[in-house]
Write a protein that holds these residues in place. Sequence first.
Motif, short mmCIF file in Angstrom:
data_model
loop_
_atom_site.label_atom_id
_atom_site.label_comp_id
_atom_site.label_asym_id
_atom_site.label_seq_id
_atom_site.Cartn_x
_atom_site.Cartn_y
_atom_site.Cartn_z
N GLN A 119 -24.16 20.20 -1.37
CA GLN A 119 -24.70 19.29 -2.36
C GLN A 119 -23.84 19.36 -3.63
OE1 GLN A 119 -27.39 17.18 -1.59
NE2 GLN A 119 -26.93 18.08 0.41
N VAL A 120 -23.48 18.22 -4.18
CA VAL A 120 -22.70 18.19 -5.42
C VAL A 120 -23.68 18.12 -6.59
CG1 VAL A 120 -20.95 16.97 -6.76
CG2 VAL A 120 -20.79 17.03 -4.27
N THR A 121 -23.61 19.09 -7.49
CA THR A 121 -24.57 19.20 -8.59
C THR A 121 -23.88 19.05 -9.94
OG1 THR A 121 -24.26 21.60 -8.79
CG2 THR A 121 -25.92 20.82 -7.20
N ASP A 122 -24.69 18.90 -10.98
CA ASP A 122 -24.15 18.85 -12.34
C ASP A 122 -23.44 20.16 -12.68
OD1 ASP A 122 -25.14 16.30 -12.64
OD2 ASP A 122 -26.97 16.93 -13.70
N VAL A 123 -24.00 21.26 -12.19
CA VAL A 123 -23.38 22.56 -12.46
C VAL A 123 -21.98 22.62 -11.83
CG1 VAL A 123 -23.51 25.04 -11.98
CG2 VAL A 123 -25.56 23.80 -12.70
N GLU A 124 -21.87 22.13 -10.61
CA GLU A 124 -20.55 22.14 -9.96
C GLU A 124 -19.56 21.28 -10.75
OE1 GLU A 124 -18.46 21.64 -5.57
OE2 GLU A 124 -20.48 20.82 -5.88
N HIS A 125 -20.01 20.14 -11.24
CA HIS A 125 -19.13 19.29 -12.04
C HIS A 125 -18.70 20.01 -13.32
CE1 HIS A 125 -18.81 15.56 -9.87
NE2 HIS A 125 -20.12 15.51 -9.66
N GLU A 126 -19.61 20.77 -13.91
CA GLU A 126 -19.27 21.49 -15.14
C GLU A 126 -18.26 22.60 -14.85
OE1 GLU A 126 -21.64 23.28 -19.04
OE2 GLU A 126 -22.75 22.37 -17.36
N ILE A 127 -18.46 23.33 -13.74
CA ILE A 127 -17.48 24.34 -13.34
C ILE A 127 -16.13 23.68 -13.06
CG2 ILE A 127 -16.89 26.08 -11.61
CD1 ILE A 127 -19.91 26.49 -11.19
N PHE A 128 -16.18 22.54 -12.38
CA PHE A 128 -14.97 21.80 -12.07
C PHE A 128 -14.19 21.46 -13.34
CE2 PHE A 128 -12.96 17.61 -11.86
CZ PHE A 128 -12.08 17.76 -10.80
N GLU A 129 -14.88 20.98 -14.36
CA GLU A 129 -14.21 20.63 -15.61
C GLU A 129 -13.60 21.85 -16.27
OE1 GLU A 129 -13.53 17.71 -16.72
OE2 GLU A 129 -14.64 16.66 -15.14
N ASP A 130 -14.31 22.97 -16.24
CA ASP A 130 -13.76 24.20 -16.83
C ASP A 130 -12.54 24.68 -16.05
OD1 ASP A 130 -15.75 24.16 -18.74
OD2 ASP A 130 -17.02 25.66 -17.74
N PHE A 131 -12.61 24.63 -14.72
CA PHE A 131 -11.47 25.04 -13.90
C PHE A 131 -10.28 24.11 -14.14
CE2 PHE A 131 -13.91 27.34 -10.22
CZ PHE A 131 -14.22 28.37 -11.10
N THR A 132 -10.55 22.83 -14.35
CA THR A 132 -9.47 21.89 -14.62
C THR A 132 -8.77 22.24 -15.93
OG1 THR A 132 -10.61 20.10 -13.43
CG2 THR A 132 -8.91 19.46 -15.01
N GLN A 133 -9.55 22.50 -16.97
CA GLN A 133 -8.96 22.90 -18.25
C GLN A 133 -8.19 24.20 -18.13
OE1 GLN A 133 -11.43 22.68 -21.81
NE2 GLN A 133 -12.84 21.31 -20.73
N ALA A 134 -8.63 25.06 -17.22
CA ALA A 134 -7.98 26.37 -17.03
C ALA A 134 -6.72 26.27 -16.17
CB ALA A 134 -8.97 27.34 -16.40
N THR A 135 -6.27 25.07 -15.85
CA THR A 135 -5.05 24.79 -15.06
C THR A 135 -5.16 25.28 -13.62
OG1 THR A 135 -3.74 26.80 -15.55
CG2 THR A 135 -3.69 25.00 -17.19
N LEU A 136 -6.38 25.37 -13.07
CA LEU A 136 -6.56 25.81 -11.69
C LEU A 136 -6.49 24.64 -10.71
CD1 LEU A 136 -9.42 28.35 -12.46
CD2 LEU A 136 -7.13 28.92 -11.65
N ASN A 137 -6.45 23.42 -11.23
CA ASN A 137 -6.27 22.21 -10.42
C ASN A 137 -7.27 22.12 -9.26
OD1 ASN A 137 -4.06 21.48 -12.04
ND2 ASN A 137 -2.67 22.71 -10.82
N PRO A 138 -8.57 22.08 -9.56
CA PRO A 138 -9.59 22.06 -8.50
C PRO A 138 -9.79 20.67 -7.89
CG PRO A 138 -10.66 21.97 -10.62
CD PRO A 138 -9.18 22.11 -10.90
N THR A 139 -10.29 20.67 -6.66
CA THR A 139 -10.75 19.46 -6.00
C THR A 139 -12.11 19.76 -5.38
OG1 THR A 139 -8.51 18.75 -5.45
CG2 THR A 139 -10.29 17.79 -4.16
N ILE A 140 -13.10 18.90 -5.59
CA ILE A 140 -14.42 19.07 -4.97
C ILE A 140 -14.38 18.43 -3.59
CG2 ILE A 140 -16.86 18.46 -5.08
CD1 ILE A 140 -16.68 18.59 -8.12
N VAL A 141 -14.76 19.17 -2.57
CA VAL A 141 -14.80 18.65 -1.20
C VAL A 141 -16.24 18.76 -0.69
CG1 VAL A 141 -12.39 19.27 -0.79
CG2 VAL A 141 -14.19 20.89 -0.16
N SER A 142 -16.50 18.16 0.47
CA SER A 142 -17.87 18.10 0.98
C SER A 142 -18.08 18.83 2.30
CB SER A 142 -18.29 16.63 1.15
OG SER A 142 -17.41 15.96 2.03
N ASN A 143 -17.05 19.47 2.83
CA ASN A 143 -17.13 20.15 4.12
C ASN A 143 -16.93 21.64 3.88
OD1 ASN A 143 -16.74 21.26 6.66
ND2 ASN A 143 -15.22 19.77 7.32
#
Length: 323
Positions: A159-183
Amino acid sequence: MRYGVIGTGGMGTQYGVLLQEFAGKQVDFIDTWDDNVEQIRKQGGVYVSQDEENRHLVPIHVYYPEEYDGDPDVWIVFLKQMQLDDVLPRCAHLFKDHQVIFSAMNGYGHFEKFAQYFDTSRIYGGTALIGAEVYGPGDVNFTGGANAKAMNMCGYDEQVTDVEHEIFEDFTQATLNPTIVSNFMGMCMAKIVFNSVLNTLCTMYQIRFGEFMRHPGARWMTEKLVDEAYTAAEKAGLKLLGTRESEVETICHTAGVAHPLHYPSMYQDLTKGRSTEVDFINGYIATIGRENGYECTLHEFVTQELHLAELAFSIHHPEFKHS
């Protein structure tokens, strides 16, 4: 959000330091390696270098589990699979219902252990094509620059949650280059297959990723191990992210272009006299194959070869106490 990192080794340090320095997040570090904790406290932080250059001191706050009284929103866990049964109970009093936990550890088996402490809706997994080496207590080298890093992330329940999106944004700023996947399992298995080639073979022969790719048979060996692993996954009803061909390309590009200077963490364990995670990587692939009527001859053989390499190292280096 506030982060707590459990395991201040190469990857835990990298995630925490990048979140602290590039995303401006408050990060606390929890560790059970006494020499590491004491050295970080003595020098006022952790020494960090990038591809063996620009070594500098980064101030961080590190604690033993028993003395920490903070309350982070997100726990990030980077431990060896074998350490979890000792470290998680020591941290159990720190886990609270409003917190979530994220990990991009190598191998498989950790998420079920996290589920003993966290509801599955609060567990997030990841896979990271991000390199780090531990030179010694309080001294870490990151390999591959900002453009070389890549990672996937997914909720344990997909499940994609608001929390995951917030972590994603922080990881993006941290230059970790994340991608959210569903599998979720497809994501995890793809990284296990990746590690089953580079981590194991480079450890066995004590070479860097780029040195492996200099071998004329590197791509052929990669193709054989990847093909057998994908067949095992298919027999188990698992659909991996990507195809056999894309996995081979990812491995070869990572080794030859993105992270040629990297020694895998498994190599670091071997050369420090510690047990490796091969049973949770090649051994795991072999297990799901056996459970579904398919014998992974190559992965069974490579697993035993790596254990032989552990024995050989202990014979040649008796000064290291193997554990």
